[in-house]
Design an enzyme around this catalytic site. Structure first.
Site, mmCIF file in Angstrom:
data_model
loop_
_atom_site.group_PDB
_atom_site.id
_atom_site.type_symbol
_atom_site.label_atom_id
_atom_site.label_comp_id
_atom_site.label_asym_id
_atom_site.label_seq_id
_atom_site.Cartn_x
_atom_site.Cartn_y
_atom_site.Cartn_z
ATOM 1 N N ASP A 69 -7.130 1.477 4.399
ATOM 2 C CA ASP A 69 -7.861 0.969 5.562
ATOM 3 C C ASP A 69 -9.356 0.863 5.312
ATOM 4 O O ASP A 69 -10.101 0.566 6.244
ATOM 5 C CB ASP A 69 -7.656 1.899 6.768
ATOM 6 C CG ASP A 69 -6.240 1.898 7.292
ATOM 7 O OD1 ASP A 69 -5.454 1.039 6.885
ATOM 8 O OD2 ASP A 69 -5.925 2.774 8.122
ATOM 9 N N ASN A 119 10.796 -0.446 -9.518
ATOM 10 C CA ASN A 119 10.219 -1.759 -9.794
ATOM 11 C C ASN A 119 9.403 -2.140 -8.574
ATOM 12 O O ASN A 119 9.955 -2.547 -7.551
ATOM 13 C CB ASN A 119 11.297 -2.804 -10.064
ATOM 14 C CG ASN A 119 10.706 -4.192 -10.277
ATOM 15 O OD1 ASN A 119 9.495 -4.339 -10.432
ATOM 16 N ND2 ASN A 119 11.539 -5.209 -10.270
ATOM 17 N N HIS A 151 -4.973 -5.933 6.790
ATOM 18 C CA HIS A 151 -6.048 -5.248 6.071
ATOM 19 C C HIS A 151 -7.211 -6.171 5.699
ATOM 20 O O HIS A 151 -7.211 -7.355 6.017
ATOM 21 C CB HIS A 151 -5.473 -4.540 4.855
ATOM 22 C CG HIS A 151 -4.627 -3.356 5.233
ATOM 23 N ND1 HIS A 151 -5.159 -2.130 5.565
ATOM 24 C CD2 HIS A 151 -3.286 -3.224 5.385
ATOM 25 C CE1 HIS A 151 -4.183 -1.293 5.874
ATOM 26 N NE2 HIS A 151 -3.037 -1.938 5.788
ATOM 27 N N SER A 157 -4.294 -1.441 0.136
ATOM 28 C CA SER A 157 -3.224 -2.257 0.709
ATOM 29 C C SER A 157 -3.720 -3.659 1.001
ATOM 30 O O SER A 157 -4.872 -3.846 1.395
ATOM 31 C CB SER A 157 -2.707 -1.624 2.008
ATOM 32 O OG SER A 157 -1.791 -2.495 2.652
ATOM 33 N N GLY A 182 0.818 -1.201 0.000
ATOM 34 C CA GLY A 182 0.000 0.000 0.000
ATOM 35 C C GLY A 182 0.852 1.251 0.000
ATOM 36 O O GLY A 182 0.485 2.270 -0.600
ATOM 37 N N SER A 183 1.986 1.195 0.680
ATOM 38 C CA SER A 183 2.907 2.334 0.691
ATOM 39 C C SER A 183 3.445 2.608 -0.711
ATOM 40 O O SER A 183 3.566 3.763 -1.137
ATOM 41 C CB SER A 183 4.065 2.069 1.663
ATOM 42 O OG SER A 183 3.593 1.925 2.980
#
Length: 444
Positions: free
Chosen positions: A203, A297, A229, A224, A92-93
């Protein structure tokens, strides 16, 4: 499950059946022992079918993104009300990094949109998770922090609008703990003002605003698949784009920054691989090695995508369980004179239907938050704070160039008084009753 590309269906089916039986033998339900069995604040919920998908993908030995990834990207985009396919990434980041970085693409100029440049401002909140904000800083743009509404722990449209200056170019916000902010109102305002909107939905999978899914309003949205999650791939995330033009930019940044859009293992999709003239490269330079962005990547393996497909088949039941568990805890606190005196739960944003990631609540006057969470942990009830609390107080941001609009009074209150406990599908009434009992015990 997709048809195997190998054709060895019987042998493959035998391996998968054996794996499913082994999973059931080794993952039998465990008896909950109050005070001894730890109740985690988050928990992945996996079954033998998840393992079956994982094994099926591994037998292909394709390893990088393949048939399962293509299927997931198509299905997941539709889930968010998008007409374009989603893009799978490794977290998710990373999804936030790709989405935010896309706002600086020179390619935007081709579509009549102005890319962000160093010094531009992006409105966000300090009461959240670092990697919602980090890409703003990493791209040389200036975060503008605004306060949140104490009741919903989300930014209000009015304050967002008041924070705008001539340097403002975008709004980047997360739907906090699965409780949506009014992205519909903000998106309409951003369109009028010529601003970009990115919705961090990491979230909030399944949450809605006036019956429309979160993630369907901004130029980009992110999700994410970390084990905590709503659905999991172990690691993983996704980027949803408003249209194909924006998707192509995000895809390039995800895939090393390349200009080529061929699928892994394929060549010459454009039918002019050696006919391009871009940049200052010689004419005919191999399009597979032409780069239009400074990229990364950030792709996933097909095994992760296979697990995601299986999890996506169960997402509605997961979301229903989270809402049911949140309501049970909410009623438990509101119906108890003691609990309602000492704790104040966060409220759902009006005209939304949250898909709760956790159950956030404030410690009222007379309770020390650190003592409360320490006591709960001692009694085997998992707790978490609202991530960074106030990002401007964190050591990582000491030398970051940012602006604060107004004050961060509610953000500071969250930093000092708020915590959350679990609502994940692995909970049941017995565990939640124990959680409520331990909340009451810490008040005495």
């Amino acid at each position: 499950m997709p048809v195997s590309p190998s054709g060895n269906e019987e042998q493959r089916a035998a391996v998968i059946t054996s794996a499913k039986n082994l999973f059931l033998q080794e993952n039998k339900p465990k008896t909950f022992i109050p005070g001894s069995t730890y109740i985690p604040v988050t928990a992945k919920v996996v079954d033998e079918n998840d393992l079956a998908h994982l094994i099926d993908a591994s037998l292909d030995m394709w390893l990088t993104a393949g048939r399962y990834a293509r299927e997931f990207e198509a299905q997941f985009g539709k889930y968010f009300g998008r007409t374009t396919k989603s893009l799978l990434v490794n977290s998710g980041s990373s999804a936030n990094l790709v989405a935010v970085s896309s706002l600086g693409s020179p390619e935007l100029e081709k579509f009549g949109m102005k890319p962000l440049v160093p010094g531009d401002e992006v409105i966000t909140v300090a009461a959240g998770f670092p990697t919602t904000v980090n890409p703003i800083v990493q791209n040389g743009w200036k975060p503008v922090f605004i306060d949140v509404d104490a009741a919903t722990i989300n930014a209000l449209p009015k304050l967002i609008m008041e924070a705008k200056t001539s340097k403002t170019r975008a709004v980047v916000l997360a739907h906090t703990l699965g409780n949506p902010y009014r992205a519909d109102i903000i998106a309409d305002w951003c369109k009028k003002e010529g601003l970009f909107l990115i919705e961090d939905c990491c979230d909030a999978l399944g949450a809605t605003i006036q019956d429309k899914p979160v993630g369907s309003f901004g130029e980009y949205a992110t999700s994410s698949f970390y084990p905590a999650h709503h659905i999991t791939m172990g690691e993983g995330g996704a980027v949803m784009s408003k249209d194909g033009r924006l998707k192509k930019i995000a895809e390039s940044i995800r895939d090393w920054g390349r200009d080529c859009w061929c699928e892994p293992g394929k060549d010459n999709t454009c039918n002019k691989r050696f006919c391009w003239k871009l940049g200052d490269l010689p004419e005919g330079y191999d399009h597979k090695y032409i780069y239009s962005h400074v990229g990364y990547n950030l792709k996933v393996t097909d095994m992760q995508a296979a697990l995601g497909i299986s999890q996506l088949n169960k997402v509605e039941s997961f979301i229903e369980a989270r809402r049911k568990n949140w309501n049970y805890l909410y009623k438990g606190i509101k119906s108890s004179p003691t609990l309602s005196k000492y704790f104040t739960p966060v409220e759902a944003t009006p005209e939304t239907n949250p898909s709760w990631f956790g159950f956030p609540l404030y410690c009222n006057e007379g309770l020390n938050r650190e003592k409360v969470v320490s006591s709960l942990e001692d009694k085997k009830v998992g707790t978490r704070l609202l991530f960074a609390g106030n990002l401007t107080k964190q050591p990582a941001y000491k030398n970051v160039d940012y602006r604060i609009h107004g004050d961060l009074k509610n953000t500071d209150r969250i930093m000092k008084e708020l915590f959350w406990i679990g609502v994940h599908p692995a909970l049941d009434q017995v565990k939640m009753d124990y959680m409520l009992e331990q909340l009451e015990a810490v008040t005495k």
